[in-house]
Write a protein that holds these residues in place. Sequence first.
Motif, PDB file in Angstrom:
ATOM      1  N   ASN A   1       0.850  -1.190   0.000  1.00 14.58           N
ATOM      2  CA  ASN A   1       0.000   0.000   0.000  1.00 14.58           C
ATOM      3  C   ASN A   1       0.886   1.240   0.000  1.00 14.58           C
ATOM      4  O   ASN A   1       1.754   1.384   0.858  1.00 14.58           O
ATOM      5  CB  ASN A   1      -0.895  -0.015   1.251  1.00 14.58           C
ATOM      6  CG  ASN A   1      -1.970   1.053   1.202  1.00 14.58           C
ATOM      7  OD1 ASN A   1      -1.849   2.073   0.525  1.00 14.58           O
ATOM      8  ND2 ASN A   1      -3.051   0.839   1.945  1.00 14.58           N
TER       9      ASN A   1
ATOM     10  N   PRO B   1      -0.222   3.394   7.121  1.00 14.55           N
ATOM     11  CA  PRO B   1      -1.332   3.077   8.029  1.00 14.55           C
ATOM     12  C   PRO B   1      -1.670   4.280   8.911  1.00 14.55           C
ATOM     13  O   PRO B   1      -0.772   4.929   9.470  1.00 14.55           O
ATOM     14  CB  PRO B   1      -0.777   1.923   8.861  1.00 14.55           C
ATOM     15  CG  PRO B   1       0.273   1.298   8.004  1.00 14.55           C
ATOM     16  CD  PRO B   1       0.895   2.441   7.249  1.00 14.55           C
TER      17      PRO B   1
ATOM     18  N   ARG C   1      -9.532   0.048  -1.413  1.00 17.26           N
ATOM     19  CA  ARG C   1      -8.831  -0.759  -0.407  1.00 17.26           C
ATOM     20  C   ARG C   1      -7.635  -0.002   0.174  1.00 17.26           C
ATOM     21  O   ARG C   1      -7.411  -0.013   1.388  1.00 17.26           O
ATOM     22  CB  ARG C   1      -8.359  -2.075  -1.021  1.00 17.26           C
ATOM     23  CG  ARG C   1      -9.470  -3.069  -1.319  1.00 17.26           C
ATOM     24  CD  ARG C   1      -8.880  -4.381  -1.796  1.00 17.26           C
ATOM     25  NE  ARG C   1      -9.896  -5.393  -2.032  1.00 17.26           N
ATOM     26  CZ  ARG C   1     -10.397  -5.689  -3.234  1.00 17.26           C
ATOM     27  NH1 ARG C   1      -9.989  -5.022  -4.307  1.00 17.26           N
ATOM     28  NH2 ARG C   1     -11.316  -6.638  -3.360  1.00 17.26           N
ATOM     29  N   TYR C   2      -6.865   0.647  -0.681  1.00 20.64           N
ATOM     30  CA  TYR C   2      -5.713   1.415  -0.188  1.00 20.64           C
ATOM     31  C   TYR C   2      -6.164   2.507   0.780  1.00 20.64           C
ATOM     32  O   TYR C   2      -5.557   2.704   1.850  1.00 20.64           O
ATOM     33  CB  TYR C   2      -4.956   2.042  -1.356  1.00 20.64           C
ATOM     34  CG  TYR C   2      -4.228   1.070  -2.245  1.00 20.64           C
ATOM     35  CD1 TYR C   2      -3.474   0.028  -1.724  1.00 20.64           C
ATOM     36  CD2 TYR C   2      -4.286   1.199  -3.639  1.00 20.64           C
ATOM     37  CE1 TYR C   2      -2.798  -0.863  -2.557  1.00 20.64           C
ATOM     38  CE2 TYR C   2      -3.620   0.321  -4.476  1.00 20.64           C
ATOM     39  CZ  TYR C   2      -2.880  -0.710  -3.921  1.00 20.64           C
ATOM     40  OH  TYR C   2      -2.219  -1.581  -4.757  1.00 20.64           O
TER      41      TYR C   2
ATOM     42  N   GLN D   1      -7.362   0.932   4.135  1.00 25.06           N
ATOM     43  CA  GLN D   1      -6.240   0.434   4.930  1.00 25.06           C
ATOM     44  C   GLN D   1      -5.463   1.566   5.579  1.00 25.06           C
ATOM     45  O   GLN D   1      -4.807   1.368   6.612  1.00 25.06           O
ATOM     46  CB  GLN D   1      -5.319  -0.403   4.046  1.00 25.06           C
ATOM     47  CG  GLN D   1      -5.933  -1.729   3.612  1.00 25.06           C
ATOM     48  CD  GLN D   1      -5.149  -2.411   2.498  1.00 25.06           C
ATOM     49  OE1 GLN D   1      -4.072  -1.945   2.103  1.00 25.06           O
ATOM     50  NE2 GLN D   1      -5.675  -3.503   1.992  1.00 25.06           N
TER      51      GLN D   1
ATOM     52  N   ILE E   1     -13.804  -4.904   3.749  1.00 25.33           N
ATOM     53  CA  ILE E   1     -13.154  -3.761   4.418  1.00 25.33           C
ATOM     54  C   ILE E   1     -13.582  -3.679   5.875  1.00 25.33           C
ATOM     55  O   ILE E   1     -12.752  -3.501   6.783  1.00 25.33           O
ATOM     56  CB  ILE E   1     -13.487  -2.462   3.667  1.00 25.33           C
ATOM     57  CG1 ILE E   1     -12.784  -2.450   2.306  1.00 25.33           C
ATOM     58  CG2 ILE E   1     -13.086  -1.237   4.488  1.00 25.33           C
ATOM     59  CD1 ILE E   1     -13.231  -1.338   1.388  1.00 25.33           C
TER      60      ILE E   1
ATOM     61  N   GLY F   1     -11.946  -1.699   8.935  1.00 25.71           N
ATOM     62  CA  GLY F   1     -12.152  -0.414   8.286  1.00 25.71           C
ATOM     63  C   GLY F   1     -13.603   0.025   8.346  1.00 25.71           C
ATOM     64  O   GLY F   1     -14.445  -0.626   8.981  1.00 25.71           O
TER      65      GLY F   1
END
Length: 258
Positions: A7, A11, A34-35, A38, A61, A66
């Motif tokens: 990624n 984070p 998704r990126y 995350q 997710i 998430g």
Amino acid sequence: MSEAIENPLAPGSLNGKRVLVTGSSRGVGADTVRYFAQAGANVVVNYRNKEARAKKLVDEINAAGGTAIAIGADLTDESSVNAMIATIRDEFGGLDILVLNASGGMEANLGEDYALRLNRDAQVGMLQAAREIFSADARVVFVTSHQAHFINTTPTMPEYEPVARSKRAGEDALLALVPELEASGIGFVVVSADMIEGTITATLLNRLNPGAIDQRREEAGKLLNVAEFAAEVAKAAVEPVPADNLRLIGDISSFNAE
């Protein structure tokens, strides 16, 4: 995720940010979502008719810790777009990042002007509707291809030309809004790359013109895959806006500069 790559977003770097990626139930849009998720963002998975796929992504997710919701909306339908904006306002309170990823025009039976309605008119309409809920320093990313960006100076496959011209028309219409957007504190970036391996557009082109993607890969030397391009789109949403509002990804030596 379609391919396993790191990624590009750290984070927690987007904790509290609210993101909408149009056309994100699959492909580049899904990996981009998704990126963002995350990295801590609250994300909206937008779809037109792939509800089951969108809900599966949302479940993935949320199961990973998430925050995601799925919202169906046809970007060519103003009332549908307005309903999506209202839902985002109710669920998240606003929007910090808008990725204009949804595009098309090679589908059958949607009208001769569908490509222009989706790739130009709907992009502008989506951006203008989203301005009602943008935060003070919002960012907008428009996703396109080199075949579309350079269409005025470099021919593309005949099967793709109407789509490429409609995408370029959308890019031009959005760039015309940049002074107005910047005056409101909104950053705008166009991110462009060559044909992407594994996308629905590449699949349709190869069906209409067998061997077209293999030929393009040979000419370009390498084509990005879905996950690699999604990483570039995600970075465009957080890195400084280029002076010309344009991020050209990869080798462009086979395209004529404008």
